[in-house]
Structures are given as structure tokens and as C-alpha cells.
Design a protein around this motif. Structure first.
Motif, mmCIF file in Angstrom:
data_model
loop_
_atom_site.group_PDB
_atom_site.id
_atom_site.type_symbol
_atom_site.label_atom_id
_atom_site.label_comp_id
_atom_site.label_asym_id
_atom_site.label_seq_id
_atom_site.Cartn_x
_atom_site.Cartn_y
_atom_site.Cartn_z
ATOM 1 N N TYR A 3 2.793 -9.601 2.192
ATOM 2 C CA TYR A 3 1.653 -10.269 1.557
ATOM 3 C C TYR A 3 0.440 -9.341 1.514
ATOM 4 C CZ TYR A 3 -2.236 -13.494 0.803
ATOM 5 O OH TYR A 3 -3.368 -14.103 0.315
ATOM 6 N N GLN A 4 0.142 -8.667 2.648
ATOM 7 C CA GLN A 4 -1.003 -7.764 2.689
ATOM 8 C C GLN A 4 -0.818 -6.596 1.719
ATOM 9 O OE1 GLN A 4 0.227 -9.093 5.555
ATOM 10 N NE2 GLN A 4 -1.571 -10.082 6.465
ATOM 11 N N GLN A 5 0.396 -6.081 1.627
ATOM 12 C CA GLN A 5 0.666 -4.974 0.701
ATOM 13 C C GLN A 5 0.471 -5.435 -0.745
ATOM 14 O OE1 GLN A 5 4.656 -3.687 1.630
ATOM 15 N NE2 GLN A 5 4.000 -2.548 3.464
ATOM 16 N N TRP A 6 1.004 -6.619 -1.049
ATOM 17 C CA TRP A 6 0.854 -7.158 -2.407
ATOM 18 C C TRP A 6 -0.619 -7.403 -2.727
ATOM 19 C CZ3 TRP A 6 -1.328 -11.701 -4.052
ATOM 20 C CH2 TRP A 6 -1.181 -11.994 -5.419
ATOM 21 N N ALA A 7 -1.376 -7.982 -1.770
ATOM 22 C CA ALA A 7 -2.793 -8.282 -1.976
ATOM 23 C C ALA A 7 -3.572 -6.990 -2.220
ATOM 24 C CB ALA A 7 -3.356 -9.040 -0.771
ATOM 25 N N ALA A 9 -2.335 -4.087 -3.331
ATOM 26 C CA ALA A 9 -1.882 -3.479 -4.579
ATOM 27 C C ALA A 9 -2.473 -4.190 -5.797
ATOM 28 C CB ALA A 9 -0.356 -3.500 -4.658
ATOM 29 N N ASN A 10 -2.724 -5.474 -5.700
ATOM 30 C CA ASN A 10 -3.230 -6.260 -6.818
ATOM 31 C C ASN A 10 -4.733 -6.550 -6.724
ATOM 32 O OD1 ASN A 10 -0.761 -6.885 -8.429
ATOM 33 N ND2 ASN A 10 -0.091 -7.614 -6.422
ATOM 34 N N ALA A 11 -5.418 -5.860 -5.826
ATOM 35 C CA ALA A 11 -6.862 -6.044 -5.624
ATOM 36 C C ALA A 11 -7.196 -7.518 -5.380
ATOM 37 C CB ALA A 11 -7.661 -5.498 -6.803
ATOM 38 N N PHE A 12 -6.343 -8.168 -4.585
ATOM 39 C CA PHE A 12 -6.517 -9.573 -4.262
ATOM 40 C C PHE A 12 -7.148 -9.679 -2.882
ATOM 41 C CE2 PHE A 12 -4.919 -13.594 -2.508
ATOM 42 C CZ PHE A 12 -5.332 -14.479 -3.490
ATOM 43 N N ILE A 13 -8.158 -10.520 -2.750
ATOM 44 C CA ILE A 13 -8.815 -10.698 -1.453
ATOM 45 C C ILE A 13 -8.062 -11.774 -0.688
ATOM 46 C CG2 ILE A 13 -10.937 -11.370 -0.276
ATOM 47 C CD1 ILE A 13 -12.459 -10.355 -2.740
ATOM 48 N N SER A 14 -7.503 -11.385 0.432
ATOM 49 C CA SER A 14 -6.705 -12.295 1.242
ATOM 50 C C SER A 14 -7.601 -13.295 1.953
ATOM 51 C CB SER A 14 -5.912 -11.508 2.283
ATOM 52 O OG SER A 14 -5.260 -12.389 3.154
ATOM 53 N N LYS A 15 -7.170 -14.532 2.000
ATOM 54 C CA LYS A 15 -7.921 -15.600 2.665
ATOM 55 C C LYS A 15 -7.253 -16.038 3.963
ATOM 56 C CE LYS A 15 -10.994 -15.802 -0.541
ATOM 57 N NZ LYS A 15 -12.286 -15.238 -0.345
ATOM 58 N N LEU A 16 -6.307 -15.239 4.448
ATOM 59 C CA LEU A 16 -5.674 -15.558 5.720
ATOM 60 C C LEU A 16 -6.709 -15.401 6.834
ATOM 61 C CD1 LEU A 16 -2.237 -13.759 5.313
ATOM 62 C CD2 LEU A 16 -2.707 -16.214 5.142
ATOM 63 N N PRO A 17 -6.660 -16.279 7.861
ATOM 64 C CA PRO A 17 -7.676 -16.255 8.930
ATOM 65 C C PRO A 17 -7.871 -14.882 9.561
ATOM 66 C CG PRO A 17 -6.301 -18.195 9.160
ATOM 67 C CD PRO A 17 -5.702 -17.369 8.065
ATOM 68 N N GLY A 18 -6.804 -14.172 9.833
ATOM 69 C CA GLY A 18 -6.925 -12.842 10.443
ATOM 70 C C GLY A 18 -7.622 -11.855 9.522
ATOM 71 N N ASN A 19 -7.320 -11.920 8.229
ATOM 72 C CA ASN A 19 -7.936 -11.018 7.256
ATOM 73 C C ASN A 19 -9.426 -11.338 7.062
ATOM 74 O OD1 ASN A 19 -5.428 -9.920 7.015
ATOM 75 N ND2 ASN A 19 -4.990 -10.753 5.003
#
Length: 137
Positions: A3-7, A9-19
Motif C-alpha cells: 500500500y505504501q509503495q503504491w501510494a 508511486a501514485n503521489a497519493f497521501i496515505s491516511k493510515l494512522p501510522g502514516n
């Protein structure tokens, strides 16, 4: 993970608590780095230098904003106030409404006391009604 790699690579801001926590820590660290370079300006450093043109503009704006007559600028007490304020080294502290009202009442009381002495007035009370007696010399 994936998920982090995909985010990333796609310039997506992750909303996971740790991120979110990691991003916040990174932002806080950047802010601390900026704060080191900032310095607070003292009031005297921020003051605009006096010019007659600037004073004239401020005086006219004050006349308009407070609905004063144009003669207010020529009043001796206005000139006295400006002379007093011009000697301030670190700006002028303008009293609030409560402090102003208290001072006005104190000045009025002092004036009445002076007037009573000047007119040689004495107060005599009969029952609940005071009477004023004027002593004329």
C-alpha cells in the motif's frame, strides 16, 4: 508494504494512522527548523517613522471615523494630547472604557470638591434632606 509503495508511486497521501503520525512529526520537525531562523521584532523596530504627511492622514482619518468636527484638530486639549503622546518612547497605551470612566468620575469629584471650597459651601443635614448654605463674604 504494498500500500505504501503504491501510494508513493501514485503521489497519493496515505491516511493510515501510522502514516499520519509520521507526516505530523515531519511537519513539526520542519517547523522547529524554521523557528530557529525567526526573530521577534520589537515595537520600536516596527514603527513607521513620523512624517507630517502621515500625521495629517491619520488625523483626518480619525476625524472621519469618530465623526469629529474639523475644529477638533485645533483644540488646545487635542494639541496637548498629541504633545504628550509624541514623547512616548515605546508606543502609547490607550486606556479602556472602564478605566476612562473611572478617571472621568474621579476628575469630576475632585472638581466638585474644589468648587465647594472655592464657593465656601457647607452642607447641613436636617432629617434626610441635605441643605446647601452659601456663605457670601
Amino acid at each position: 508494504g504494498k500500500y505504501q509503495q503504491w501510494a508513493k508511486a501514485n503521489a497519493f497521501i496515505s491516511k493510515l494512522p501510522g502514516n499520519i503520525k509520521a507526516e505530523k512529526e515531519k511537519t513539526d520537525q520542519a517547523q522547529q527548523t524554521i523557528n530557529v531562523h525567526l526573530t521577534e521584532c520589537k515595537l520600536s523596530e516596527r514603527m513607521i517613522p513620523y512624517t507630517d504627511k502621515l500625521f495629517k492622514k491619520a488625523a483626518i482619518e480619525w476625524l472621519i471615523a469618530t465623526d469629529q468636527p474639523t475644529q477638533a484638530l485645533e483644540h488646545p486639549k487635542f494639541k496637548e494630547m498629541i504633545d504628550v503622546a509624541s514623547r512616548a518612547m515605546q508606543g502609547v497605551k490607550i486606556p479602556g472604557c472602564k478605566a476612562t470612566c473611572t478617571e472621568i468620575m474621579q476628575i469630576f469629584k475632585t472638581h466638585l470638591t474644589w468648587l465647594k471650597v472655592k464657593l465656601n459651601v457647607c452642607t447641613i443635614s436636617f432629617s434626610t434632606r441635605p441643605f446647601l448654605i452659601y456663605v457670601i463674604e
